[in-house]
Design a protein around this motif. Sequence first.
Motif, PDB file in Angstrom:
ATOM      1  N   ASP A 215       0.874  -1.177   0.000  1.00 31.56           N
ATOM      2  CA  ASP A 215       0.000   0.000   0.000  1.00 31.56           C
ATOM      3  C   ASP A 215       0.913   1.229   0.000  1.00 31.56           C
ATOM      4  OD1 ASP A 215      -2.031   1.832   0.545  1.00 31.56           O
ATOM      5  OD2 ASP A 215      -2.178   1.316   2.663  1.00 31.56           O
ATOM      6  N   TYR A 216       0.536   2.265  -0.728  1.00 30.23           N
ATOM      7  CA  TYR A 216       1.313   3.508  -0.749  1.00 30.23           C
ATOM      8  C   TYR A 216       0.538   4.539   0.047  1.00 30.23           C
ATOM      9  CZ  TYR A 216       3.969   1.443  -4.620  1.00 30.23           C
ATOM     10  OH  TYR A 216       4.760   0.634  -5.398  1.00 30.23           O
ATOM     11  N   LYS A 217       0.985   4.792   1.286  1.00 31.07           N
ATOM     12  CA  LYS A 217       0.177   5.600   2.211  1.00 31.07           C
ATOM     13  C   LYS A 217       0.350   7.100   2.020  1.00 31.07           C
ATOM     14  CE  LYS A 217      -1.251   2.771   5.950  1.00 31.07           C
ATOM     15  NZ  LYS A 217      -0.699   1.430   5.784  1.00 31.07           N
ATOM     16  N   ARG A 218       1.534   7.513   1.601  1.00 32.40           N
ATOM     17  CA  ARG A 218       1.783   8.963   1.499  1.00 32.40           C
ATOM     18  C   ARG A 218       1.158   9.530   0.231  1.00 32.40           C
ATOM     19  NH1 ARG A 218       5.260  11.328   5.362  1.00 32.40           N
ATOM     20  NH2 ARG A 218       5.963   9.650   6.724  1.00 32.40           N
ATOM     21  N   ASN A 222       7.552   9.109  -4.131  1.00 36.40           N
ATOM     22  CA  ASN A 222       8.716   8.883  -3.263  1.00 36.40           C
ATOM     23  C   ASN A 222       8.359   8.955  -1.789  1.00 36.40           C
ATOM     24  OD1 ASN A 222      10.499   8.680  -5.465  1.00 36.40           O
ATOM     25  ND2 ASN A 222      10.399  10.917  -5.658  1.00 36.40           N
ATOM     26  N   ASP A 223       7.113   8.610  -1.472  1.00 39.50           N
ATOM     27  CA  ASP A 223       6.654   8.596  -0.083  1.00 39.50           C
ATOM     28  C   ASP A 223       6.853   9.926   0.610  1.00 39.50           C
ATOM     29  OD1 ASP A 223       5.664   6.049  -0.196  1.00 39.50           O
ATOM     30  OD2 ASP A 223       7.606   5.155   0.259  1.00 39.50           O
ATOM     31  N   GLU A 224       6.483  10.991  -0.102  1.00 40.87           N
ATOM     32  CA  GLU A 224       6.495  12.317   0.520  1.00 40.87           C
ATOM     33  C   GLU A 224       5.057  12.776   0.734  1.00 40.87           C
ATOM     34  OE1 GLU A 224       9.044  14.715  -1.892  1.00 40.87           O
ATOM     35  OE2 GLU A 224      10.772  13.466  -1.392  1.00 40.87           O
ATOM     36  N   GLY A 225       4.922  13.848   1.550  1.00 38.67           N
ATOM     37  CA  GLY A 225       3.582  14.385   1.812  1.00 38.67           C
ATOM     38  C   GLY A 225       2.904  13.651   2.950  1.00 38.67           C
ATOM     39  N   PRO A 226       1.682  14.090   3.278  1.00 37.69           N
ATOM     40  CA  PRO A 226       0.989  13.520   4.444  1.00 37.69           C
ATOM     41  C   PRO A 226       0.510  12.078   4.217  1.00 37.69           C
ATOM     42  CG  PRO A 226      -0.436  15.053   3.265  1.00 37.69           C
ATOM     43  CD  PRO A 226       0.918  15.143   2.615  1.00 37.69           C
TER      44      PRO A 226
END
Length: 426
Positions: A215-218, A222-226
């Motif tokens: 799962d990609y939560k951000r 590149n997994d940035e942000g909230p």
Amino acid sequence: MAERILITGSGGREHALGWKLQSFDRELFFTPGNAETCQLENAKNMGVQPTEVEKIADLAKDEHIDYVIVGPEEPLGLGIIDTLTSCNIPSFGPTSVAARLETSKAWAIDFMLGQHIPHPTTHTFQEIDEATLHVTNRGWKHVVIKVDGLAAGKGSVVPSSEKEAQDALIRMLVKKEFGKAGETVLVQERLTGEELSALAFSDGQTVVPLLVAQDYKRLKDNDEGPNTGGMGSFATNPPLVSKELLQKIHTTILQPTVDGMREAGTPFKGVLYAGLMLTKGGPKVLEYNVRFGDPETQPLMMLFSRNLLFALQACSQGTLHKDHVGFRRGSAVCVVLASEGYPENPKKGAIIRGLEKVDDPNIQVFHAGTIFKRGKYKVNGGRVLGITAFGATLQDAAKKAYSVIGKHAIHFKGMQYRTDIGIKYR
Ligand code: AMP
Ligand code: GLY
């Protein structure tokens, strides 16, 4: 007579479950569903919310429903399965006491301690001064701060400064922004490693894992942000992780969880979802969910190759067997298209264009926050669509999903999506 199935929820998860379950000899009822769930074969949307437990039970009685499938966590916490059971309506999901694995993170930590299930070291607090002192002593870089109860994916803070850590404690324990869910706060050891969603069916005794998913939560590439509810996901068969690791997840986490719940007199029936961190010391549980993941369910349903209703009913009836679960070889990728302002302040109303351009059985557009008004599909929530594609390889599946997103294909004003789903993974 046609089987009558009620699915409660309105997200991409529920659309994907309905898509898999639809059949000429079944009728599907969604409470409340979205713009497309009612377009599935023999399907209808009913204007009842998932948390309106009594109303759902009444509807199930009036409509002679044979089986109820519960999508989201809130109704499970409210005891929808207990209510339906007392009305003799068969249903899929855990009872409210078994749902505590998700509805109270503090309870889940105590449970894992008792069962020797690997998890991060955790302390719980109700007083701001004690919590503040603890975070200062540990150092903000080494902790994650979480509210105990349900918070729609917004209750965990991985602080990036001392101030952010202290602000989180104040919001939870002083301003009481999370209400009752935030009366107890967990301060947890911060782990590093790759994250994995491990889902498994359980009938209270037998545990049959589904494919592991990512799962990609951000919010941003590149997994940035909230953190969000999930901006995309993928699953592959065979999985990208080793057989040994899958076995370890089964024997150290999934099976002991189900065994511990049964031994406590609160058997867990339904789908158990362990959110894991793969640390150097082995897989550890960051959180439990007691329902299908969203958006993990979308790729999982694209790959599932058995009779889903039989598998779900076997969980309820205590007859689950590994042959109830099977997946075709290949990969599936789900790219979430979110509305402008998501996750803080999602804007509604934008017209969704280009849906008619998708004409490939290997691409499914699962709807979530959508509504159909005056001949047009419109944005009606934070996560709007989950473009889900099947491919022989992960790269093929991702390419296919992205091929129908953009100005000349599916788009809407303010649309936000990640461009690295299934392409870059940790
Ligand atoms: P949760 O609400 O517990 O699922 O946490 C949301 C996200 O926060 C997880 O998907 C992780 O990315 C991160 N997270 C939660 N707990 C930890 C932890 N103990 N160490 C590091 N990251 C964590
Ligand atoms: N994908 C995260 C969740 O369903 O909670």
